[in-house]
Scaffold this motif. Sequence first.
Motif, PDB file in Angstrom:
ATOM      1  N   ILE A   1      12.843 -21.562   5.918  1.00 38.02           N
ATOM      2  CA  ILE A   1      12.139 -22.625   6.910  1.00 38.02           C
ATOM      3  C   ILE A   1      10.490 -22.752   6.180  1.00 38.02           C
ATOM      4  O   ILE A   1       9.834 -21.718   5.822  1.00 38.02           O
ATOM      5  CB  ILE A   1      11.994 -21.934   8.180  1.00 38.02           C
ATOM      6  N   GLY A   2      10.340 -23.862   5.919  1.00 39.18           N
ATOM      7  CA  GLY A   2       9.065 -24.463   5.443  1.00 39.18           C
ATOM      8  C   GLY A   2       9.050 -24.848   3.877  1.00 39.18           C
ATOM      9  O   GLY A   2      10.220 -25.286   3.280  1.00 39.18           O
ATOM     10  N   PRO A   3       7.937 -25.022   3.353  1.00 34.55           N
ATOM     11  CA  PRO A   3       7.890 -25.663   2.085  1.00 34.55           C
ATOM     12  C   PRO A   3       8.508 -24.825   0.972  1.00 34.55           C
ATOM     13  O   PRO A   3       8.758 -23.622   0.887  1.00 34.55           O
ATOM     14  CB  PRO A   3       6.457 -25.838   1.601  1.00 34.55           C
ATOM     15  N   ALA A   4       8.928 -25.563  -0.166  1.00 36.56           N
ATOM     16  CA  ALA A   4       9.643 -25.124  -1.159  1.00 36.56           C
ATOM     17  C   ALA A   4       8.493 -24.593  -2.460  1.00 36.56           C
ATOM     18  O   ALA A   4       8.461 -25.417  -3.360  1.00 36.56           O
ATOM     19  CB  ALA A   4      10.645 -26.115  -1.818  1.00 36.56           C
ATOM     20  N   VAL A   5       7.982 -23.620  -2.158  1.00 40.37           N
ATOM     21  CA  VAL A   5       6.653 -22.941  -2.973  1.00 40.37           C
ATOM     22  C   VAL A   5       6.835 -21.574  -3.120  1.00 40.37           C
ATOM     23  O   VAL A   5       7.505 -20.863  -2.348  1.00 40.37           O
ATOM     24  CB  VAL A   5       5.338 -23.454  -2.366  1.00 40.37           C
TER      25      VAL A   5
ATOM     26  N   VAL B   1       3.283 -21.518   3.155  1.00 43.09           N
ATOM     27  CA  VAL B   1       4.419 -20.779   2.502  1.00 43.09           C
ATOM     28  C   VAL B   1       5.515 -20.660   3.245  1.00 43.09           C
ATOM     29  O   VAL B   1       5.522 -20.716   4.710  1.00 43.09           O
ATOM     30  CB  VAL B   1       3.815 -19.601   1.851  1.00 43.09           C
ATOM     31  N   PRO B   2       6.844 -20.480   2.887  1.00 39.45           N
ATOM     32  CA  PRO B   2       7.913 -20.415   3.694  1.00 39.45           C
ATOM     33  C   PRO B   2       8.063 -19.166   4.337  1.00 39.45           C
ATOM     34  O   PRO B   2       7.605 -18.006   3.911  1.00 39.45           O
ATOM     35  CB  PRO B   2       9.091 -20.829   2.580  1.00 39.45           C
ATOM     36  N   ILE B   3       8.965 -19.089   5.264  1.00 40.92           N
ATOM     37  CA  ILE B   3       9.370 -17.776   6.089  1.00 40.92           C
ATOM     38  C   ILE B   3      11.081 -17.895   5.725  1.00 40.92           C
ATOM     39  O   ILE B   3      11.549 -18.907   5.737  1.00 40.92           O
ATOM     40  CB  ILE B   3       9.379 -17.911   7.617  1.00 40.92           C
ATOM     41  N   TYR B   4      11.636 -16.928   5.241  1.00 39.22           N
ATOM     42  CA  TYR B   4      13.163 -16.883   5.155  1.00 39.22           C
ATOM     43  C   TYR B   4      13.807 -15.728   6.035  1.00 39.22           C
ATOM     44  O   TYR B   4      13.127 -14.780   6.327  1.00 39.22           O
ATOM     45  CB  TYR B   4      13.016 -16.196   3.641  1.00 39.22           C
ATOM     46  N   PHE B   5      14.971 -16.428   6.455  1.00 40.27           N
ATOM     47  CA  PHE B   5      15.996 -15.301   7.194  1.00 40.27           C
ATOM     48  C   PHE B   5      16.711 -14.597   6.140  1.00 40.27           C
ATOM     49  O   PHE B   5      17.348 -15.157   5.115  1.00 40.27           O
ATOM     50  CB  PHE B   5      16.507 -15.921   8.418  1.00 40.27           C
ATOM     51  N   ALA B   6      17.036 -13.369   6.387  1.00 41.97           N
ATOM     52  CA  ALA B   6      18.049 -12.617   5.593  1.00 41.97           C
ATOM     53  C   ALA B   6      18.806 -11.593   6.348  1.00 41.97           C
ATOM     54  O   ALA B   6      18.303 -10.737   6.626  1.00 41.97           O
ATOM     55  CB  ALA B   6      17.415 -11.913   4.223  1.00 41.97           C
ATOM     56  N   PHE B   7      19.971 -11.925   6.823  1.00 43.55           N
ATOM     57  CA  PHE B   7      20.734 -11.141   7.737  1.00 43.55           C
ATOM     58  C   PHE B   7      22.096 -10.837   7.099  1.00 43.55           C
ATOM     59  O   PHE B   7      22.851 -11.450   6.571  1.00 43.55           O
ATOM     60  CB  PHE B   7      21.246 -11.864   8.946  1.00 43.55           C
TER      61      PHE B   7
END
Length: 387
Positions: free
Chosen positions: A56-60, A124-130
């Motif tokens: 979620i958010g920019p590809a940086v 910067v992005p936030i990632y989910f990892a479940f």
Amino acid sequence: MTVETLLEKLIAFPVLGGEPNLDIINWIKEYVEGYGVSTTLVFNEKKDKASLHCRIGPAVDGGVILSGHTDVIPVEGQDWKTDPFKLVDKGDGKLYARGSCDMKGFIACCLAVLPKMIKSNLKVPIYFAFSYDEEIGCLGAPELIESIQSTYIETPQYAIIGEPTMLQPIIGQKGIYILDITINGSAGHSSRIKQEVSAVHEAARLTMWAEENMQSRIDLNKLDVRFDPPHSSLHVGIIKGGIAPNIIADKAFLTLDIRSIPQDNALDIFKELKMYCQNRERELRPIFPEFKITLKENHPPVPPLNTDENDDVVALLRNITGNHEWSTVSYASEAGQFAKAGFRTIICGPGSIEQAHRANEFISKDQLHKGVLMIKQLVKELENPNS
């Protein structure tokens, strides 16, 4: 949806460790994609389980992974006062259900804040990892981590593993490695104990070897005072063998649970064990040529976590939780796997580990709402200052 409603939905999927989890992971996928976020599923070989990750958010480069597991432990044999797979509010400020604390509460917090993440101008992005199968060996995390690293050209910087810590930052965990040990001895009359090889006696010697190996580490000052106990532990939790008091046992079985501090390596302890077993085989095979000690992996090795207290990820957690005290834990989690992959990792989530793995598990509403607030503060921390 409110965080309570989301938690109620997640609880209703009774996915135990080792069981297929596609129902719950597909529900999460549909929820996340309903906000226009693309997701990636990472399947196991049988295609009946999957982990999920998304950005979620920019590809940086940079950004933060929020990680949790979708499986829970069994309820069989526990004295539950309510339906464990239905979220129950008794009006005492607590929400009861299996997984409410460990750790669907954290996943619900992530999903509850997703709309705010979408609307925010993140720098910067936030990632989910479940993941799946955390409860039976942290089995799903390695391929989940590998997929994150191969899917995104950009590199996440931090990982927050949302195990229940009462929102206290946890910078260290012990590693874990569990072995099943089978001993093949020779049966005979108990009066011939010196002419045969008792599998039970060898199991007892192995138990004492574990005790002495652990004590030797203490004597050599191989300690990390951040943990309780402050040393690597070796524990025999199951031991079986023998059929009668006057029969020398030809079979015995035991389990060895190794919990290693970051300064130790569980695989090195395994090598010491293997060498001991080989020496016993050489010594006793002249008496019984088929004497054998077999070591089998029960729980794969999971690395410890050893984050420096001055790491930026610790400062980040202080900012978003308001909690300036860090601690360590002796249980294992996926945090060590994320750290080993190069992410600067910390454990922090709502609820108390004291409620995990027990009957009438609960998370307090206060902790659940504070978990939402922590993630909202993370969003605020990662927003562009001009937004």
